[in-house]
Design a protein around this motif. Structure first.
Motif, PDB file in Angstrom:
ATOM      1  N   PRO A 195       9.827 -16.866   6.459  1.00 24.49           N
ATOM      2  CA  PRO A 195      10.862 -16.212   6.322  1.00 24.49           C
ATOM      3  C   PRO A 195      10.736 -14.747   5.510  1.00 24.49           C
ATOM      4  N   THR A 196      11.735 -13.803   5.774  1.00 24.92           N
ATOM      5  CA  THR A 196      11.410 -12.313   5.264  1.00 24.92           C
ATOM      6  C   THR A 196      11.451 -12.563   3.619  1.00 24.92           C
ATOM      7  N   THR A 197      12.272 -13.559   3.034  1.00 24.29           N
ATOM      8  CA  THR A 197      12.343 -13.973   1.590  1.00 24.29           C
ATOM      9  C   THR A 197      11.120 -14.345   0.969  1.00 24.29           C
ATOM     10  N   ALA A 198      10.093 -14.461   1.726  1.00 32.59           N
ATOM     11  CA  ALA A 198       9.291 -14.968   1.073  1.00 32.59           C
ATOM     12  C   ALA A 198       7.953 -13.873   0.966  1.00 32.59           C
ATOM     13  N   ARG A 199       8.307 -12.904   1.441  1.00 33.02           N
ATOM     14  CA  ARG A 199       7.443 -11.487   1.558  1.00 33.02           C
ATOM     15  C   ARG A 199       7.696 -10.505   0.350  1.00 33.02           C
ATOM     16  N   GLN A 200       7.074  -9.898  -0.149  1.00 32.96           N
ATOM     17  CA  GLN A 200       7.066  -8.971  -1.035  1.00 32.96           C
ATOM     18  C   GLN A 200       6.039  -7.768  -0.627  1.00 32.96           C
ATOM     19  N   SER A 201       6.785  -6.598  -0.354  1.00 32.03           N
ATOM     20  CA  SER A 201       5.855  -5.276  -0.002  1.00 32.03           C
ATOM     21  C   SER A 201       5.787  -4.722  -1.060  1.00 32.03           C
ATOM     22  N   HIS A 202       4.221  -4.180  -1.357  1.00 30.11           N
ATOM     23  CA  HIS A 202       3.806  -3.492  -2.513  1.00 30.11           C
ATOM     24  C   HIS A 202       3.038  -1.985  -1.666  1.00 30.11           C
ATOM     25  N   THR A 203       3.169  -0.917  -2.783  1.00 27.40           N
ATOM     26  CA  THR A 203       2.256   0.196  -2.344  1.00 27.40           C
ATOM     27  C   THR A 203       1.010  -0.134  -3.454  1.00 27.40           C
ATOM     28  N   ILE A 204      -0.228   0.024  -2.971  1.00 30.18           N
ATOM     29  CA  ILE A 204      -1.186  -0.039  -3.909  1.00 30.18           C
ATOM     30  C   ILE A 204      -1.998   1.486  -3.976  1.00 30.18           C
ATOM     31  N   ALA A 205      -2.616   1.444  -5.199  1.00 33.56           N
ATOM     32  CA  ALA A 205      -3.300   2.870  -5.414  1.00 33.56           C
ATOM     33  C   ALA A 205      -4.908   2.271  -5.750  1.00 33.56           C
ATOM     34  N   ALA A 206      -5.927   3.196  -5.591  1.00 32.12           N
ATOM     35  CA  ALA A 206      -7.094   2.886  -5.685  1.00 32.12           C
ATOM     36  C   ALA A 206      -7.464   2.448  -7.072  1.00 32.12           C
ATOM     37  N   GLY A 207      -7.884   1.544  -7.446  1.00 30.35           N
ATOM     38  CA  GLY A 207      -8.216   1.109  -8.744  1.00 30.35           C
ATOM     39  C   GLY A 207      -7.266   0.107  -9.236  1.00 30.35           C
ATOM     40  N   ASP A 208      -6.112  -0.154  -8.621  1.00 29.06           N
ATOM     41  CA  ASP A 208      -5.124  -1.108  -8.926  1.00 29.06           C
ATOM     42  C   ASP A 208      -6.064  -2.635  -9.016  1.00 29.06           C
ATOM     43  N   VAL A 243      -8.244  -2.787  -5.583  1.00 28.66           N
ATOM     44  CA  VAL A 243      -7.929  -2.073  -4.497  1.00 28.66           C
ATOM     45  C   VAL A 243      -8.998  -0.885  -4.479  1.00 28.66           C
ATOM     46  N   MET A 244      -9.605  -0.680  -3.384  1.00 28.37           N
ATOM     47  CA  MET A 244     -10.591   0.245  -3.315  1.00 28.37           C
ATOM     48  C   MET A 244      -9.932   1.649  -2.793  1.00 28.37           C
ATOM     49  N   ASP A 245      -9.331   1.462  -1.732  1.00 29.26           N
ATOM     50  CA  ASP A 245      -8.365   2.550  -0.778  1.00 29.26           C
ATOM     51  C   ASP A 245      -6.900   2.076  -1.018  1.00 29.26           C
ATOM     52  N   ALA A 246      -6.296   3.187  -1.254  1.00 25.86           N
ATOM     53  CA  ALA A 246      -4.709   3.114  -1.320  1.00 25.86           C
ATOM     54  C   ALA A 246      -4.247   2.717  -0.090  1.00 25.86           C
ATOM     55  N   GLY A 247      -2.977   1.986  -0.041  1.00 26.70           N
ATOM     56  CA  GLY A 247      -2.384   1.510   1.171  1.00 26.70           C
ATOM     57  C   GLY A 247      -1.163   0.576   0.752  1.00 26.70           C
ATOM     58  N   GLU A 248      -0.927  -0.448   1.403  1.00 24.03           N
ATOM     59  CA  GLU A 248       0.226  -1.100   1.435  1.00 24.03           C
ATOM     60  C   GLU A 248      -0.072  -2.506   1.847  1.00 24.03           C
ATOM     61  N   LEU A 249       0.570  -3.473   1.010  1.00 27.25           N
ATOM     62  CA  LEU A 249       0.273  -4.806   1.316  1.00 27.25           C
ATOM     63  C   LEU A 249       1.502  -5.747   1.252  1.00 27.25           C
ATOM     64  N   VAL A 250       1.366  -6.863   1.758  1.00 30.40           N
ATOM     65  CA  VAL A 250       2.699  -7.928   1.720  1.00 30.40           C
ATOM     66  C   VAL A 250       1.914  -9.310   0.811  1.00 30.40           C
ATOM     67  N   ARG A 251       2.554  -9.362  -0.512  1.00 33.78           N
ATOM     68  CA  ARG A 251       2.273 -10.800  -1.055  1.00 33.78           C
ATOM     69  C   ARG A 251       3.290 -11.802  -0.411  1.00 33.78           C
ATOM     70  N   ILE A 252       2.603 -12.806  -0.102  1.00 29.36           N
ATOM     71  CA  ILE A 252       3.524 -14.069   0.468  1.00 29.36           C
ATOM     72  C   ILE A 252       3.219 -15.169  -0.733  1.00 29.36           C
ATOM     73  N   ASP A 253       4.493 -15.612  -0.860  1.00 28.11           N
ATOM     74  CA  ASP A 253       4.865 -16.452  -1.900  1.00 28.11           C
ATOM     75  C   ASP A 253       4.159 -18.003  -1.446  1.00 28.11           C
ATOM     76  N   LYS A 254       3.430 -18.271  -2.433  1.00 30.98           N
ATOM     77  CA  LYS A 254       2.754 -19.653  -2.275  1.00 30.98           C
ATOM     78  C   LYS A 254       3.688 -20.888  -1.873  1.00 30.98           C
ATOM     79  N   SER A 255       4.690 -20.859  -2.513  1.00 30.68           N
ATOM     80  CA  SER A 255       5.695 -22.177  -2.095  1.00 30.68           C
ATOM     81  C   SER A 255       6.079 -21.912  -0.936  1.00 30.68           C
ATOM     82  N   ALA A 256       6.338 -20.734  -0.351  1.00 34.34           N
ATOM     83  CA  ALA A 256       6.887 -20.702   1.063  1.00 34.34           C
ATOM     84  C   ALA A 256       5.922 -21.191   2.032  1.00 34.34           C
TER      85      ALA A 256
END
Length: 187
Positions: free
Chosen positions: A10-23, A82-95
């Motif tokens: 479900p989309t409620t299990a996903r969190q989008s994040h913008t990431i920067a090099a070094g994060d 994070v080595m190169d900036a970009g985007e990712l999605v964290r998916i909730d463990k319980s989901a």
């Protein structure tokens, strides 16, 4: 769009994040929150060796998942940098754990894990080849040269200098072509 099997969650299990090099996404020993799917960018999973050196245990690239083991663990077993900036999605463990009740998700997750194991075994077999020229050729045949030569060298656990020398020898032997700078193909 997330790759299978994460697109079944479900989309409620996903969190989008913008990431920067070094994060730092997480540190070894931190409480696990879930796994990640890298949409764009590059992330290294690292551990600290016995002499304080950083050891890269996994290189996550665009379209791949990482930290899957965190679903079954209370604590992360490494750092995610994070080595190169970009985007990712964290998916909730319980989901993810709840989704195993769905046979379609469970089969897709198992298939995904099996493919990762096969890819890892292939890389380990290639890295076990002693001669640099043979290792580079095996890496090209396996399709591992899909980015820069420096990244390819790191995947093969060779210096970039040894990799360039092996590529040059393969081109001179007519086994590989070099149509443009940084591009190599089987002859």
């Amino acid at each position: 769009m997330l790759p299978e099997p994460y697109d079944l969650l479900p989309t409620t299990a996903r969190q989008s994040h913008t990431i920067a090099a070094g994060d730092v996404l997480f540190r070894q020993g931190a409480r696990t929150l879930g796994l990640y799917v890298l949409i764009t960018g590059r992330v290294h999973l690292e551990r600290v060796g016995p002499n304080g050196e950083r050891l890269i245990i996994h290189r996550a690239t665009s379209g791949t998942s990482f930290a899957e083991a965190s679903v079954f663990s209370e604590r992360y077993h490494c750092d995610a940098i994070v080595m190169d900036a970009g985007e990712l999605v964290r998916i909730d463990k319980s989901a993810v754990l709840a989704a195993f009740a769905n046979p379609d998700f469970a089969r897709a997750y198992g298939r995904h894990a099996a493919q990762q194991v096969q890819a890892h075994r292939q890389i380990m077999e290639i890295v076990g080849i002693r001669r640099a020229e043979d290792r580079v050729m095996a890496g090209i045949v396996a399709g591992l040269l899909d980015g820069t030569v420096v990244d390819f060298a790191a995947r093969l656990q060779l210096t970039h200098e040894a990799t360039y020398r092996a590529l040059r020898a393969l081109v001179e032997a007519g086994r590989v072509t070099n149509p443009s700078r940084g591009t190599y193909r089987l002859a």
